[in-house]
Design an enzyme around this catalytic site. Structure first.
Site, PDB file in Angstrom:
ATOM      1  N   GLU A   1       0.829  -1.210   0.000  1.00  0.00           N
ATOM      2  CA  GLU A   1       0.000   0.000   0.000  1.00  0.00           C
ATOM      3  C   GLU A   1       0.869   1.267   0.000  1.00  0.00           C
ATOM      4  O   GLU A   1       0.541   2.260  -0.648  1.00  0.00           O
ATOM      5  CB  GLU A   1      -0.973  -0.045   1.188  1.00  0.00           C
TER       6      GLU A   1
ATOM      7  N   GLU B   1      -3.995  -9.669   3.143  1.00  0.00           N
ATOM      8  CA  GLU B   1      -4.833  -9.363   4.302  1.00  0.00           C
ATOM      9  C   GLU B   1      -5.971 -10.352   4.493  1.00  0.00           C
ATOM     10  O   GLU B   1      -6.348 -10.713   5.603  1.00  0.00           O
ATOM     11  CB  GLU B   1      -5.414  -7.941   4.180  1.00  0.00           C
TER      12      GLU B   1
HETATM   13  C1  3H9 Z   1      -1.771  -5.202   6.779  1.00  0.00           C
HETATM   14  O1  3H9 Z   1      -0.771  -4.840   6.211  1.00  0.00           O
HETATM   15  C2  3H9 Z   1      -2.988  -4.358   6.997  1.00  0.00           C
HETATM   16  C3  3H9 Z   1      -3.039  -3.117   6.204  1.00  0.00           C
HETATM   17  O2  3H9 Z   1      -3.639  -3.359   4.950  1.00  0.00           O
HETATM   18  C4  3H9 Z   1      -3.884  -2.067   6.860  1.00  0.00           C
HETATM   19  C5  3H9 Z   1      -3.564  -1.658   8.253  1.00  0.00           C
HETATM   20  C6  3H9 Z   1      -4.389  -0.500   8.739  1.00  0.00           C
HETATM   21  N1  3H9 Z   1       3.500  -7.999  11.723  1.00  0.00           N
HETATM   22  O3  3H9 Z   1       7.077 -15.444   8.808  1.00  0.00           O
HETATM   23  P1  3H9 Z   1       8.416 -15.309   9.410  1.00  0.00           P
HETATM   24  C7  3H9 Z   1       6.951 -11.727  12.497  1.00  0.00           C
HETATM   25  S1  3H9 Z   1      -1.900  -6.757   7.464  1.00  0.00           S
HETATM   26  C8  3H9 Z   1       4.087  -8.410  12.856  1.00  0.00           C
HETATM   27  O4  3H9 Z   1       8.949 -16.459  10.200  1.00  0.00           O
HETATM   28  P2  3H9 Z   1       9.702 -15.334   6.840  1.00  0.00           P
HETATM   29  C9  3H9 Z   1       6.630 -13.207  12.684  1.00  0.00           C
HETATM   30  O5  3H9 Z   1       5.608 -13.383  13.631  1.00  0.00           O
HETATM   31  C10 3H9 Z   1      -0.330  -7.490   7.193  1.00  0.00           C
HETATM   32  N2  3H9 Z   1       4.966  -9.437  12.916  1.00  0.00           N
HETATM   33  O6  3H9 Z   1       9.513 -14.846   8.336  1.00  0.00           O
HETATM   34  C11 3H9 Z   1       7.981 -13.723  13.138  1.00  0.00           C
HETATM   35  O7  3H9 Z   1       8.123 -13.388  14.510  1.00  0.00           O
HETATM   36  P3  3H9 Z   1       8.954 -14.325  15.488  1.00  0.00           P
HETATM   37  C12 3H9 Z   1      -0.256  -8.078   5.854  1.00  0.00           C
HETATM   38  C13 3H9 Z   1       5.243 -10.061  11.779  1.00  0.00           C
HETATM   39  O8  3H9 Z   1      10.973 -14.742   6.396  1.00  0.00           O
HETATM   40  C14 3H9 Z   1       8.968 -12.893  12.336  1.00  0.00           C
HETATM   41  O9  3H9 Z   1       8.264 -11.710  11.966  1.00  0.00           O
HETATM   42  N3  3H9 Z   1       0.974  -8.811   5.741  1.00  0.00           N
HETATM   43  C15 3H9 Z   1       4.667  -9.683  10.563  1.00  0.00           C
HETATM   44  O10 3H9 Z   1       9.486 -16.800   6.752  1.00  0.00           O
HETATM   45  C16 3H9 Z   1       9.484 -13.576  11.095  1.00  0.00           C
HETATM   46  O11 3H9 Z   1       8.361 -14.007  10.327  1.00  0.00           O
HETATM   47  C17 3H9 Z   1       1.040 -10.130   5.918  1.00  0.00           C
HETATM   48  O12 3H9 Z   1       0.060 -10.805   6.149  1.00  0.00           O
HETATM   49  C18 3H9 Z   1       3.760  -8.595  10.550  1.00  0.00           C
HETATM   50  N4  3H9 Z   1       3.183  -8.158   9.416  1.00  0.00           N
HETATM   51  O13 3H9 Z   1       8.494 -14.678   6.030  1.00  0.00           O
HETATM   52  C19 3H9 Z   1       2.406 -10.729   5.792  1.00  0.00           C
HETATM   53  N5  3H9 Z   1       5.138 -10.494   9.585  1.00  0.00           N
HETATM   54  O14 3H9 Z   1      10.333 -14.381  14.933  1.00  0.00           O
HETATM   55  C20 3H9 Z   1       2.720 -11.556   7.003  1.00  0.00           C
HETATM   56  C21 3H9 Z   1       5.991 -11.343  10.182  1.00  0.00           C
HETATM   57  O15 3H9 Z   1       8.811 -13.674  16.812  1.00  0.00           O
HETATM   58  N6  3H9 Z   1       4.090 -12.045   7.014  1.00  0.00           N
HETATM   59  N7  3H9 Z   1       6.065 -11.084  11.498  1.00  0.00           N
HETATM   60  O16 3H9 Z   1       8.262 -15.653  15.429  1.00  0.00           O
HETATM   61  C22 3H9 Z   1       4.551 -13.001   6.187  1.00  0.00           C
HETATM   62  O17 3H9 Z   1       3.855 -13.511   5.337  1.00  0.00           O
HETATM   63  C23 3H9 Z   1       5.965 -13.463   6.383  1.00  0.00           C
HETATM   64  O18 3H9 Z   1       6.340 -13.110   7.688  1.00  0.00           O
HETATM   65  C24 3H9 Z   1       6.988 -12.869   5.396  1.00  0.00           C
HETATM   66  C25 3H9 Z   1       8.420 -13.283   5.867  1.00  0.00           C
HETATM   67  C26 3H9 Z   1       6.721 -13.461   4.010  1.00  0.00           C
HETATM   68  C27 3H9 Z   1       6.914 -11.376   5.379  1.00  0.00           C
END
Ligand code: 3H9
Length: 677
Positions: A102, A122
């Site tokens: 975004e 999302e």
């Molecule tokens: C959004 O953006 C809403 C908006 O539209 C509007 C808002 C108003 N936040 O997965 P990993 C942590 S909604 C907080 O093992 P990888 C995860 O818990 C968001 N924490 O790494 C972990 O913590 P820990 C939309 C997050 O390299 C650590 O980071 N985005 C977030 O295998 C490592 O994560 C998504 O849905 C986060 N957003 O994969 C994407 N993301 O080490 C969600 C990760 O303590 N994330 N953590 O266990 C992912 O899909 C994967 O984390 C990503 C990296 C592909 C980015």
């Protein structure tokens, strides 16, 4: 949180918030301040925003969704980016997801490294994109393409993004992206705002889209919200569309589905962590894997390693069984290739890594050996004893048993520290769950290796202690006992299973037994009828494989209520002298679902599972518990443990002589505390 560097007249803003550059409050504040400065700084002609480390940004900080989000909000920040009077370029590498994309959409120009993946996931968290994604993406790439991306949550590659018009140009590679982005920014004279464009589409498109997707099982509140939000982008000016999007976001983020989906997101990541391992524990290196048994499980397990490029030695006792097993592996790969998901070369590469043999000694080369023979303790002990004499020092010896005692197998070796369980679920090449079973003497680095190798082959590993059935299968027992007892008491298989399928499970306990085989563990004497299962087995109703079990099955294995099964059940009931009675949906829920929660609580208090959320992960990935209901423990916490304990007490006299309430469950219910801490 951010770094700024002025390259002549181009300001580079680098988001620096490891591990995923989540856009938490501190990052938003810092970004807003840097943008405001840049606006008034005459030395700045253009701005580049990029991410430090491996990715641009994983989006909003999901941990903030439980409370109120501090100012500036992400939507305001994106508006600020777009309103900038100097050209803003987003320089994208790695993942750019959710709020990260975004920000890029608010930016005026986008350049991406070829490795970039761009998406709005999302919906997988039960929400709509809430920082303008639903309004700007349709304006940039058209409502149809945007809706498909937003509703699926699937990212697109940089090359595809360029073709769609989502990025303006591709950088040579990730390393040269920062330099190329700055050079690109220098060439730009003026902002170009996506929000000022129109998103037009044939109005009939949305009706058709809704109709096409209406029957889809996984069509959740968030997906419907996405359609509404994208439709608004085509009907309303940007500011009104953003208001609509914000309203949908606020409503969905506090809903049950989103809470459950967020729970599972974090639960899956927590499950990868093993409590109590010494800090410096290093996994052992695994270059070759041995698999004993080329049956369905052995073949499926091998495929995981082959697909990940890890050579496998597969051992059988008979040439015929070995050929059959290898043939099935090839057939499975070829079927995937026929669907276009593998190239013929990839099939050949995977097959070339498979070394089938009748020679047990060949396992001496392997770093990890997984036994996948049938469930017989004597046989397994014999295999472990033999392995002890063959395997190289430091090799890890694993059993794929679904129920049996890993410690007993370990005791058949002189190296119990190298033994653990790796319980794959069937079909093992597809199902994501692996229960990594920690024996009493399993060494820390062996456990760490089990977890690491499971992740390397794309599985979701969960640690379990040793008990009969480990986490998942142990919880099946009380529910199956309840289901079968209720048949005898007067319920039909359909009534019993419906309570589970209405919750969203793919099948109820009796359908699941039909799939696994009603005859599992049967004594094979048709004259000895001591249970409903005996009666069905005696009539050849062994489940799906016989096209007859609790249900009748057609060629495509679809179940239908079975008059023949009903007659057998009625006959057994009459012989047992039981008068049938009406059984309520509440009673079925208590005796098939609440008993599982109770068993899960026992699994926790016995330290078989590390945490309640691990049990939820097991049920999600091993048994198809619907993600939007979180998992049995989350589901119970949401319902209220007092309600569950009360119902279990009310039905206690029907739960059998072996039933007892979990003290942990009772304690949590009394204190109003959740099982998931
Ligand atoms: C959004 O953006 C809403 C908006 O539209 C509007 C808002 C108003 N936040 O997965 P990993 C942590 S909604 C907080 O093992 P990888 C995860 O818990 C968001 N924490 O790494 C972990 O913590 P820990 C939309 C997050 O390299 C650590 O980071 N985005 C977030 O295998 C490592 O994560 C998504 O849905 C986060 N957003 O994969 C994407 N993301 O080490 C969600 C990760 O303590 N994330 N953590 O266990 C992912 O899909 C994967 O984390 C990503 C990296 C592909 C980015």
């Amino acid at each position: 949180m951010i770094e700024t560097n002025l390259h002549d007249n181009v300001l580079e803003i680098v988001i620096t918030n490891p591990p995923v550059n989540a856009l938490g409050a501190d990052v938003r504040c810092a970004l807003a301040a840097a943008l405001a400065d840049a606006q008034t700084n005459d030395a700045v002609k253009a701005i580049v925003i990029r991410g430090a480390g491996k990715i641009f940004s994983g989006g909003a900080d999901i941990t903030e969704f439980d409370g109120t989000m501090a100012e500036p909000g992400l939507p305001e920040l994106v508006n600020m980016v777009e309103a900038c009077t100097k050209p803003v370029v987003a320089a994208i590498h790695g993942s750019v997801l959710g709020g990260g994309l975004e920000i890029s959409l608010g930016s005026h120009y986008r350049i991406a490294a070829p490795d970039a993946e761009l998406g709005l996931p999302e919906v997988l968290l039960g929400i709509v994109p809430g920082a303008g994604g639903t309004q700007r993406l349709p304006r940039l790439i058209g409502a149809e393409a945007a809706l498909n991306m937003i509703v699926s949550g699937s990212p697109v590659s940089a090359t595809k993004a360029e073709k769609m018009g989502l990025v303006d140009r591709l950088a040579t590679d990730a390393a040269s992206l920062p330099g190329e982005a700055i050079a690109y920014a220098r060439t730009l004279d003026a902002p170009r705002r996506t929000g000022e464009r129109d998103a037009t589409v044939d109005p009939a498109f949305f009706e058709k889209f809704l109709a096409d997707n209406a029957g889809k099982k996984a069509y959740l509140d968030a997906q419907k919200g996405c359609v509404e939000a994208v439709r608004a982008a085509t009907e309303l000016p940007l500011d009104e569309g953003l208001v609509k999007e914000a309203a949908l976001f606020t409503q969905l983020v506090s809903g049950e589905q989103s809470k459950a989906l967020r729970h599972i997101f974090f639960a899956e990541r927590k499950a990868a962590k093993v409590d109590g391992l010494p800090k410096d524990t290093q996994p052992r290196s695994i270059a070759r894997v041995g698999v004993i048994g080329a049956g369905t499980m052995g073949g499926g397990i091998s495929m995981n390693f082959l697909s990940a490029g890890i050579p496998v030695t597969i051992v059988e006792t008979q040439q015929e069984a070995l050929d059959r097993g290898t043939g099935i592996v090839r057939k499975n790969y070829e079927a995937t290739a026929a669907k276009g998901r593998l190239t013929p070369e990839q099939v050949e590469t995977a097959m070339s890594l498979l070394a089938p043999t009748l020679d047990f000694e060949a396992l001496s080369e392997c770093d990890l050996i997984i036994e996948a023979v049938y469930e017989n303790m004597d046989l397994k002990k014999e295999i472990f004893g033999r392995l002890d004499t063959i395997a190289k020092p430091g090799a890890i010896l694993a059993s794929n048993t679904s129920f049996l005692d890993i410690d007993e197998m370990a005791a058949a070796t002189k190296r119990p520290q190298d033994v653990l369980g790796l319980h794959f679920f069937s079909p093992a090449n597809i199902m994501k769950l692996v229960e990594v079973v920690r024996g009493a003497q399993t060494a820390p680095d062996v456990l760490a290796t089990g977890m690491a190798i499971a992740r390397r082959i794309g599985k979701v590993p969960v640690v379990s202690g040793v008990c009969y059935g480990f986490i998942g299968n142990r919880m099946l027992n009380p529910r199956l006992d309840g289901a079968i007892d209720m048949l005898v008491e007067g319920a039909t298989p359909e009534q019993v299973d419906r309570v589970s399928t209405e919750l969203g499970l793919p099948m109820g306990p009796l359908q699941m037994l039909d799939l696994a085989g009603v005859d599992i563990g049967w004594h094979r004497d048709p004259t000895r009828i001591e249970s409903v299962r005996d009666a069905l087995n005696a009539a050849g109703r062994w489940g799906q494989k016989a096209k007859a079990g609790f249900y009748d099955y057609d060629e495509r294995r679809r179940p239908a209520p079975s008059p023949a099964a009903a007659e057998i059940i009625d006959g057994f009931r009459a012989q047992a002298g039981v008068t049938p009675r009406e059984i309520s949906a509440e009673e079925i829920a208590v005796r098939t679902l609440y008993v599982m929660v109770n068993e899960g609580a026992k699994i926790l208090e016995e330290d078989i599972a590390q945490r309640a959320s691990d049990i939820d992960v097991v049920w999600n990935y091993g048994y198809g518990w619907p993600r939007h209901k979180g998992g049995p423990m989350f589901w119970a916490d949401q319902m209220g443990l007092d309600k569950i304990v009360d119902a279990l007490r009310r039905y206690a006299d029907r739960l059998g002589p072996d039933f007892s309430l979990s003290p942990l469950l009772v304690r949590c219910a009394e204190q109003g505390a959740p099982l998931d801490k």
